[in-house]
Structure formats: C-alpha cells, structure tokens
Motif scaffolding. Structure first.
Motif, short mmCIF file in Angstrom:
data_model
loop_
_atom_site.label_atom_id
_atom_site.label_comp_id
_atom_site.label_asym_id
_atom_site.label_seq_id
_atom_site.Cartn_x
_atom_site.Cartn_y
_atom_site.Cartn_z
N UNK A 82 74.06 15.74 120.91
CA UNK A 82 72.88 15.01 120.44
C UNK A 82 71.62 15.57 121.10
N UNK A 83 70.64 15.99 120.33
CA UNK A 83 69.45 16.63 120.91
C UNK A 83 68.61 15.71 121.77
N UNK A 84 68.74 14.39 121.59
CA UNK A 84 67.93 13.45 122.36
C UNK A 84 68.65 12.95 123.62
N UNK A 85 69.84 13.50 123.92
CA UNK A 85 70.59 13.11 125.12
C UNK A 85 70.55 14.23 126.15
N UNK A 86 70.26 13.86 127.38
CA UNK A 86 70.29 14.80 128.50
C UNK A 86 71.70 14.82 129.06
N UNK A 87 72.41 15.92 128.86
CA UNK A 87 73.81 16.00 129.26
C UNK A 87 73.99 15.89 130.77
N UNK A 133 70.05 5.80 139.29
CA UNK A 133 70.74 7.07 139.49
C UNK A 133 70.69 7.97 138.27
N UNK A 134 70.42 7.39 137.10
CA UNK A 134 70.24 8.23 135.91
C UNK A 134 68.76 8.38 135.58
N UNK A 135 67.90 7.77 136.43
CA UNK A 135 66.46 7.92 136.36
C UNK A 135 65.88 7.55 134.99
N UNK A 184 67.15 12.01 126.75
CA UNK A 184 67.30 10.65 127.25
C UNK A 184 68.58 10.53 128.07
N UNK A 185 68.62 9.61 129.06
CA UNK A 185 69.88 9.32 129.74
C UNK A 185 70.78 8.52 128.81
N UNK A 186 72.09 8.67 129.00
CA UNK A 186 73.05 7.98 128.14
C UNK A 186 74.14 7.34 128.99
N UNK A 235 67.49 -1.46 127.87
CA UNK A 235 66.87 -0.97 129.11
C UNK A 235 66.54 0.52 129.06
N UNK A 236 66.70 1.12 127.90
CA UNK A 236 66.24 2.49 127.73
C UNK A 236 67.31 3.56 127.69
N UNK A 237 68.58 3.17 127.65
CA UNK A 237 69.66 4.15 127.57
C UNK A 237 70.10 4.37 126.12
N UNK A 238 70.45 5.60 125.79
CA UNK A 238 71.28 5.85 124.62
C UNK A 238 72.68 5.41 125.02
#
Length: 345
Positions: free
Chosen positions: A203-208, A340-342, A98-100, A141-144
């Motif tokens: 965090x495994x659910x975050x896209x670095x 920009x973080x899609x 996920x984007x953060x 809005x869908x961000x961590x």
C-alpha cells in the motif's frame, strides 16, 4: 488413596519440564544466540512455514465511508490456495507513509467484532462487547488498520458451523484435523498475520517501517507467535493473553487452538514473548480476568522486565493492569502504539 494421583502426575510433569530455551538473562551475547536458536525451534513447533508464497493477488471487494474513515473489504492469497479476507480501515486524513497496525480479534464472531460491524457486515454501535472495537479506535487515532479474518472465525469457518450461526466457531474440528495432518492452528494463524504484513507493504500510503500490532485473547496469542518470528511488527500490544502457560493454558479451560505439541517443554510464555525484545511491547491485563490470571501475568511481566533491562530497552516495555475482566482496556495501549510508531497528532 488414589484420588489425587493424576494431580500429582501432572505436577511432576510441570516440574520436570526441561525448558532448554529459557531466556538467558545474564549475558547479552548469549541472549542474541539464544534468540536465533529459539526462533528456529518455534517455527518447527508451529509446524513450519513455507519458504515462499505465490503471488499476493490482492482484491478489493467492497468499500464504505464511515465516520472519519474508509472501510474496505479486501482479500489476498494465503497458503495452499486459501484467501485471507480482511477489513482495511483508512483514516480520512491518510497521507503518504502512514503508520499501520494489524489488529487480530479474539474468540467471537471474527473480524467484524473489532470493526464496528454485525456479523452480517452492517454498522452497529461502536464499543460493544469485550473487544470494544479496538480496530476502529486505533483508526480514529490516525493509524491505517488491517483486520485479517483468522481461521476458524467469521468468513473462515467450516460450512456446518456457518449454518449454526455467527457465534459458532470452527476451532475444534480445524485444530484437531490440522494436528493429525502435522500442522497447528496457531502456526497457520501466525502465517496469515505475516502474509497480512506482505499486503500492507504493497500500500503506497503505509510506511513499512512503522507497522505494529494489537490483539486480544486468542488474537494476542496469534500475534505473540507472529511477532516472535517476524521482526516487521515494530511495536506490539498483547491484551488479556500475556501470562504463563502454567497459570493459564495449562490450568484453565481453553479452546484447543491454544495448544501446540511440545511447546511447554521448550520454555514458558514469557520466553516466547522475550523474542519480541527489544521492540516495544505492552501487556494489558484485567484484574478480574479468570482466563489469564493476574498472578501469571505479573510473573510474565517480571521476567520480561529482566530481559528488556538486559538489552537496555526497559523503557520499551509497559503494562496496563485495569479493573475489569477479560476485555480490552486501551487506556494506555493506544498512546503506547502512537508513541513508538510516531503518530502525528
């Protein structure tokens, strides 16, 4: 005869500033070299950064289910044995990668003030105050979202200030003591944001590769320094703090935590913000903001426009000028980060 002597003295100081790190706006190759040199100087002015930290030693302290997201109180190690408490907000719809967004509060009660909580950690009506709980808005809005507590606020205050109540910050005593010890509050806060990125990357659910930031007022200033130094912040929103030093910090009464020795002799605020280019950047500015006047914001944005255009990234720079005072807007910035973080709608 002498009534304006000091005003003239400071005007002379402003005019004679050397500004050796003013952005070179005519040559891309020169800009790249300038950027590397300025970052090294900025790190020194902020009083250095450790070559490496010890183990992260993250812990989870509490968890609660909210409307559409989980609210998790965590902490992780910072500098010299300090712990950094933070709220981690995770959408119920969270999946892998996920984007953060790292969200940093301005002056006030601390991280609770942007996470929909009272200073005691209890739920309250969302959207109260000048910061409008923008961390919760981004999570929905869908961000961590990670909301680290900055030094001087909330849980990270001196004992004497905690005893005075939740609205009493420790900025003055901490900042003055740090200056006497060869450190700066701005530098330590920027380091804590960078350490927060280290935590998010575990965090495994975050896209670095999709981590951004948003901060208001002093929080925006903290993120300016952190993002200038650390390229892991891929898209950034600076709310009610992107201006010029001349129009804001040097002309309007501000907390001492805004002051960094020698910094104005290096360059203007837009030179520091220029270090973020060509990464996506948005400024938010209230027309009636007396702390960061619109004239200075416009000057800053105009200079940034030249830099982004030089780098072929004009589409990655934007501004939201809205009819209000010193406060969060969100009208354009949430979508800006989503673009920009899609974030998948």
């Amino acid at each position: 005869m002498m009534d304006l002597e000091m005003d003239r003295y400071f005007e002379t100081c402003y005019e004679r500033r050397p500004h050796p790190f003013a952005m070179p706006l005519g040559n891309k190759a020169h800009w790249i070299s300038w950027r590397a040199d300025f970052i090294r100087t900025l790190v020194g002015d902020l009083r250095g950064f450790p070559q490496q930290y010890g183990p992260l030693e993250s812990q989870t302290h509490d968890e609660a289910q909210r409307d559409g997201y989980r609210q998790i109180l965590v902490s992780y190690s910072g500098e010299d044995g300090m712990r950094i408490p933070a709220y981690l907000l995770v959408p119920d719809s969270a999946q892998e990668q996920m984007p953060a967004v790292v969200c940093v509060a301005g002056h006030g009660a601390g991280m609770t003030e942007i996470a929909g909580l009272t200073p005691e950690g209890e739920m309250r009506a969302i959207g109260e105050g000048y910061q409008k709980d923008f961390a919760v808005a981004l999570c929905k809005r869908g961000f961590v979202v990670l909301v680290p507590e900055m030094l001087g606020f909330g849980l990270r205050r001196l004992k004497a200030d905690i005893e005075k109540g939740p609205d009493e910050c420790s900025c003055y005593r901490m900042s003055t003591n740090l200056l006497m010890m060869g450190k700066t509050m701005a530098g330590l806060r920027a380091r804590d944001v960078m350490r927060s990125l280290d935590y998010l990357e575990t965090l495994p659910f975050v896209d670095a590769a999709r981590i951004g930031s948003m901060g208001i007022s002093g929080g925006g200033t903290t993120l300016m320094y952190a993002a200038a130094i650390d390229g892991r912040l891929r898209a950034n929103v600076i709310s009610c703090s992107g201006c010029t030093f001349r129009h804001s910090i040097l002309s309007v009464y501000h907390c001492i935590d805004n002051f960094v020795p020698d910094l104005y002799t290096r360059g203007e605020m837009y030179d520091i913000l220029g270090l973020l280019a060509p990464r996506p950047l948005m400024l938010e500015a209230g027309r009636q903001d007396d702390l960061f006047p619109l004239e200075g914001v416009q000057t800053c944005f105009d200079q940034l426009t030249r830099a982004y255009s030089l780098l072929g990234a004009r589409d990655k720079l934007d501004i939201d000028i809205f009819d209000a005072g010193h406060s969060i807007s969100g009208a354009k910035s949430y979508d800006f980060l989503g673009k920009w973080l899609r974030v998948d709608e």
